[in-house]
Design an enzyme around this catalytic site. Sequence first.
Site, short mmCIF file in Angstrom:
data_model
loop_
_atom_site.label_atom_id
_atom_site.label_comp_id
_atom_site.label_asym_id
_atom_site.label_seq_id
_atom_site.Cartn_x
_atom_site.Cartn_y
_atom_site.Cartn_z
N GLY A 1 -26.83 6.15 -10.94
CA GLY A 1 -25.76 6.72 -10.13
C GLY A 1 -24.56 5.79 -10.11
O GLY A 1 -24.29 5.09 -11.09
N CYS A 2 -23.88 5.74 -8.99
CA CYS A 2 -22.67 4.92 -8.88
C CYS A 2 -22.93 3.48 -9.29
O CYS A 2 -23.80 2.80 -8.73
CB CYS A 2 -22.16 4.96 -7.43
SG CYS A 2 -20.77 3.86 -7.13
N PHE A 3 -22.17 2.99 -10.27
CA PHE A 3 -22.43 1.64 -10.77
C PHE A 3 -22.07 0.56 -9.76
O PHE A 3 -22.57 -0.56 -9.84
CB PHE A 3 -21.78 1.37 -12.13
CG PHE A 3 -20.35 1.83 -12.32
CD1 PHE A 3 -19.44 1.90 -11.28
CD2 PHE A 3 -19.92 2.20 -13.59
CE1 PHE A 3 -18.14 2.31 -11.49
CE2 PHE A 3 -18.62 2.62 -13.81
CZ PHE A 3 -17.72 2.67 -12.76
N CYS B 1 -23.10 0.41 -6.86
CA CYS B 1 -24.32 0.16 -6.08
C CYS B 1 -25.45 -0.47 -6.90
O CYS B 1 -26.44 -0.92 -6.32
CB CYS B 1 -24.82 1.46 -5.47
SG CYS B 1 -23.64 2.25 -4.35
#
Length: 207
Positions: A38-40, A42
């Site tokens: 998902g969001c890099f 994080c």
Amino acid sequence: MIRLPPLRPFTLGVLAAAGLASPSLQAQSSAEATFAGGCFWCMEPPYDNQPGVSATISGYIGGELENPTYEEISQGGTGHAEVVQIEYDSEQISYEQLLEIFWRNIDPFAVDRQFCDVGDQYRSAIFYHDEAQRELAEASKAEMEARFDREIATQIVPATTFWPAEEYHQDYYQKNPVRYKFYRYSCGRDGRLEEVWGEEAGGPSFE
């Protein structure tokens, strides 16, 4: 041409200790791992303080578009995924340990999404760099399926060209801590991780 005598093992050891050995000798334990969760933003923090990890780089991989931008990737349809590429010393931390961290920072059941981010650019995936990584990744996925007694959506695919993301994305959680924490909370990431992993969520740490 003047031929120099071959270096003896002892000489090589001295040179290596002094930082003068050949790059191939110095880089034997240097390795890369590439994970999509998902969001890099994080996916960098769980690895940054681990022993042997020298760098975490946010970027894009998996598509055919060259020099992709965040604007292009975020719209989806390019085939790329947001990933974190980890540079590490395999003598200090193993690929198996990196996989342990990876699993506990994703929702392994979500298809083409992670938490509030929807689209194949946010899919979870392990991009392996060699056959050893592929075998370890597949073994760890099998362990996860046995643990949860259900299918795991995370893909295991060969790594292709990695494109580093724009500079403002690198270490975003350190550069913009308030915005990062707000995004992470509003996206429900930690809540879902705790739901799936319990006390193991976000871990482990090998310090």
